[in-house]
Design an enzyme around this catalytic site. Structure first.
Site, PDB file in Angstrom:
ATOM      1  CD  GLN A  14      -2.875  -1.169   0.114  1.00 28.18           C
ATOM      2  OE1 GLN A  14      -3.574  -0.128  -0.107  1.00 28.18           O
ATOM      3  NE2 GLN A  14      -2.850  -2.419  -0.735  1.00 28.18           N
ATOM      4  CB  CYS A  15      -0.211   4.691  -0.807  1.00 26.00           C
ATOM      5  SG  CYS A  15       0.418   6.402  -0.642  1.00 26.00           S
ATOM      6  N   PRO A  16       2.760   4.419   1.023  1.00 21.08           N
ATOM      7  CG  PRO A  16       4.535   5.563   2.073  1.00 21.08           C
ATOM      8  CD  PRO A  16       3.268   4.741   2.309  1.00 21.08           C
ATOM      9  CG  ASP A  41      -2.227   1.508  -2.926  1.00 20.19           C
ATOM     10  OD1 ASP A  41      -3.649   1.751  -3.302  1.00 20.19           O
ATOM     11  OD2 ASP A  41      -1.532   2.093  -2.302  1.00 20.19           O
TER      12      ASP A  41
END
Length: 94
Positions: A14-16, A41
């Site tokens: 997932q981000c980042p 994502d």
């Protein structure tokens, strides 16, 4: 896939993390080298384009593969890296 491309699979991250891992890998490549990134994502679609524009890389191609996104990035000649003091500041201070 072109010969000489480097693959980076960040599916499930997932981000980042997708952008951070792409950044780290691109720093180790020669200018003009190609990096193909697989990410799941949905935010990566926005983040990767923004990162490439800011850092001086070329986002050659983006393909929606259903449950994941494929990015082809050409490493830039002159990479713009953030200033060290910017990285040490808390987000509220920016």
């Amino acid at each position: 896939m072109e010969q000489g491309e480097i693959l980076l699979d960040v599916i499930g991250q997932q981000c980042p993390l997708p952008v951070l891992r792409a950044r780290k890998r691109l720093l180790r490549l020669d200018p003009g080298a190609l990096l193909r990134v697989f990410a799941s994502d949905p935010v990566a679609r926005i983040d990767m384009a923004h990162f490439c524009a800011q850092a001086g890389h070329e986002l050659v191609e983006v393909r929606d593969r259903g449950t994941w996104i494929e990015f082809l990035i050409r490493r830039g000649e002159h990479i713009a890296e953030p200033e060290d003091d910017l990285l040490s500041k808390p987000v509220k201070g920016l």
